[in-house]
Scaffold this motif. Structure first.
Motif, short mmCIF file in Angstrom:
data_model
loop_
_atom_site.label_atom_id
_atom_site.label_comp_id
_atom_site.label_asym_id
_atom_site.label_seq_id
_atom_site.Cartn_x
_atom_site.Cartn_y
_atom_site.Cartn_z
N ALA A 147 7.15 -12.52 -33.51
CA ALA A 147 8.49 -13.06 -33.78
C ALA A 147 8.63 -14.48 -33.24
O ALA A 147 9.71 -15.06 -33.29
N GLY A 148 7.53 -15.03 -32.72
CA GLY A 148 7.53 -16.42 -32.26
C GLY A 148 7.84 -16.62 -30.80
O GLY A 148 7.90 -17.75 -30.32
N GLY A 149 8.04 -15.52 -30.05
CA GLY A 149 8.40 -15.63 -28.65
C GLY A 149 7.19 -15.75 -27.74
O GLY A 149 6.07 -15.45 -28.12
N GLU A 150 7.47 -16.19 -26.52
CA GLU A 150 6.46 -16.20 -25.47
C GLU A 150 6.64 -14.90 -24.70
O GLU A 150 7.71 -14.65 -24.12
N PHE A 151 5.61 -14.05 -24.68
CA PHE A 151 5.72 -12.79 -23.95
C PHE A 151 5.60 -13.06 -22.46
O PHE A 151 4.62 -13.65 -22.00
N ALA A 152 6.59 -12.64 -21.70
CA ALA A 152 6.61 -12.84 -20.24
C ALA A 152 5.92 -11.65 -19.58
O ALA A 152 6.45 -10.55 -19.56
N GLU A 153 4.73 -11.88 -19.07
CA GLU A 153 4.00 -10.83 -18.36
C GLU A 153 4.44 -10.85 -16.91
O GLU A 153 3.95 -11.64 -16.11
N ILE A 154 5.40 -9.98 -16.60
CA ILE A 154 5.96 -9.92 -15.26
C ILE A 154 5.80 -8.51 -14.70
O ILE A 154 5.51 -7.57 -15.46
N ALA A 155 6.00 -8.35 -13.41
CA ALA A 155 5.90 -7.04 -12.79
C ALA A 155 6.95 -6.10 -13.38
O ALA A 155 8.02 -6.54 -13.82
N VAL A 156 6.66 -4.81 -13.37
CA VAL A 156 7.52 -3.81 -13.99
C VAL A 156 8.90 -3.74 -13.35
O VAL A 156 9.85 -3.25 -13.96
N ASP A 157 9.05 -4.27 -12.14
CA ASP A 157 10.34 -4.24 -11.46
C ASP A 157 11.05 -5.60 -11.48
O ASP A 157 11.99 -5.83 -10.74
N GLN A 158 10.62 -6.47 -12.37
CA GLN A 158 11.22 -7.80 -12.48
C GLN A 158 11.88 -7.99 -13.84
O GLN A 158 11.69 -7.20 -14.75
N ALA A 159 12.66 -9.05 -13.96
CA ALA A 159 13.33 -9.40 -15.21
C ALA A 159 13.25 -10.91 -15.38
O ALA A 159 12.96 -11.64 -14.42
N VAL A 160 13.51 -11.37 -16.59
CA VAL A 160 13.47 -12.80 -16.87
C VAL A 160 14.70 -13.17 -17.70
O VAL A 160 15.08 -12.44 -18.61
N THR A 161 15.32 -14.29 -17.34
CA THR A 161 16.44 -14.81 -18.12
C THR A 161 15.96 -16.06 -18.84
O THR A 161 15.37 -16.95 -18.24
N CYS A 162 16.23 -16.11 -20.14
CA CYS A 162 15.91 -17.27 -20.96
C CYS A 162 17.16 -17.58 -21.77
O CYS A 162 17.48 -16.88 -22.73
N GLY A 163 17.90 -18.59 -21.34
CA GLY A 163 19.18 -18.88 -21.97
C GLY A 163 20.15 -17.76 -21.66
O GLY A 163 20.42 -17.45 -20.51
N ARG A 164 20.67 -17.12 -22.71
CA ARG A 164 21.64 -16.04 -22.55
C ARG A 164 21.00 -14.67 -22.77
O ARG A 164 21.69 -13.67 -22.95
N LEU A 165 19.66 -14.63 -22.78
CA LEU A 165 18.91 -13.40 -22.99
C LEU A 165 18.22 -12.98 -21.70
O LEU A 165 17.48 -13.75 -21.10
N VAL A 166 18.47 -11.74 -21.28
CA VAL A 166 17.82 -11.17 -20.10
C VAL A 166 16.94 -10.02 -20.59
O VAL A 166 17.41 -9.15 -21.33
N SER A 167 15.67 -10.03 -20.19
CA SER A 167 14.76 -8.98 -20.63
C SER A 167 13.92 -8.48 -19.45
O SER A 167 13.74 -9.19 -18.46
N ALA A 168 13.42 -7.25 -19.61
CA ALA A 168 12.63 -6.62 -18.56
C ALA A 168 11.66 -5.63 -19.17
O ALA A 168 11.90 -5.12 -20.27
N PRO A 169 10.57 -5.31 -18.46
CA PRO A 169 9.55 -4.42 -19.01
C PRO A 169 9.94 -2.95 -19.08
O PRO A 169 9.54 -2.26 -20.01
N ALA A 170 10.70 -2.45 -18.11
CA ALA A 170 11.02 -1.02 -18.09
C ALA A 170 12.05 -0.74 -17.01
O ALA A 170 12.40 -1.62 -16.23
N TRP A 171 12.49 0.53 -16.93
CA TRP A 171 13.58 0.90 -16.03
C TRP A 171 13.36 0.58 -14.56
O TRP A 171 14.36 0.40 -13.85
N PRO A 172 12.14 0.47 -14.02
CA PRO A 172 12.04 0.07 -12.62
C PRO A 172 12.66 -1.31 -12.34
O PRO A 172 12.94 -1.65 -11.20
N ALA A 173 12.91 -2.08 -13.38
CA ALA A 173 13.50 -3.41 -13.23
C ALA A 173 15.02 -3.40 -13.20
O ALA A 173 15.65 -4.45 -13.10
N HIS A 174 15.64 -2.24 -13.29
CA HIS A 174 17.11 -2.19 -13.37
C HIS A 174 17.83 -3.06 -12.35
O HIS A 174 18.74 -3.80 -12.73
#
Length: 185
Positions: A147-174
């Motif tokens: 889809a043209g995005g840069e996949f953020a390879e982060i720890a399972v308990d972390q999240a990343v904000t890019c603009g107004r989008l917040v994403s995370a790998p799985a529930w340990p990141a809550h």
């Protein structure tokens, strides 16, 4: 207090719907959970995904989650933000043009969007992710990239904000995912 739409479906990941639904309400936000072709009071089945040392997550039956709003009544303009939990639901929800149109509304209007785990499948099906750094369950990395995005390879308990989008790998990141999302609300 923000008005938040949460889009889910059968076999959504249990923690990824229950925890944000309850936590965001505890923070004072109004959260309305919907599923296509279901109405307020209907329920969806959840699945519990766990990380037990196998090559991928295991899946167990979860709970019956009661929806508190009707999909047919949704007007995207009434909501300030969107939450997309993971699990197996995004795999089939991305085939529903009505759901994709809702996701597009939030992304194009630059409203806060929180996506976790397999929720990235729905995001990638709805919009171009060009110029965006997005985390997800690692098995969704190809879809983020396609889809043209840069996949953020982060720890399972972390999240990343890019603009107004917040994403995370799985529930340990809550804790981190919800903290970053709440900062945008």
């Amino acid at each position: 207090m923000a008005s938040i739409l949460l889009i889910a479906g059968d076999f959504v990941e249990d923690y990824e719907i229950m925890v944000p639904f309850q936590a965001l309400q505890a923070m004072g936000h109004n959260v309305e959970a919907v599923c296509p072709d279901k109405k307020k009071g209907d329920s969806i089945k959840t699945a519990i995904h766990d990380f037990e040392g196998d090559q991928t997550y295991s899946e167990k039956p979860g709970h019956h989650f009661s929806l508190n709003a009707s999909f047919a009544d949704i007007e995207a303009s009434r909501y300030d933000a969107l939450v997309i939990p993971g699990g197996r639901a995004p795999e089939y929800l991305r085939l529903d043009e009505r759901v994709l149109a809702l996701v597009r509304h939030f992304m194009e209007a630059d409203k806060p969007v929180a996506v976790i785990c397999h929720g990235a499948q729905l995001l990638a099906a709805a919009v171009s992710l060009s110029g965006r750094r997005v985390s997800a369950y690692p098995a969704c990395a190809p879809e983020v990239r396609l889809a043209g995005g840069e996949f953020a390879e982060i720890a399972v308990d972390q999240a990343v904000t890019c603009g107004r989008l917040v994403s995370a790998p799985a529930w340990p990141a809550h804790p981190e995912w919800l903290k970053q999302f709440n900062a945008l609300l």
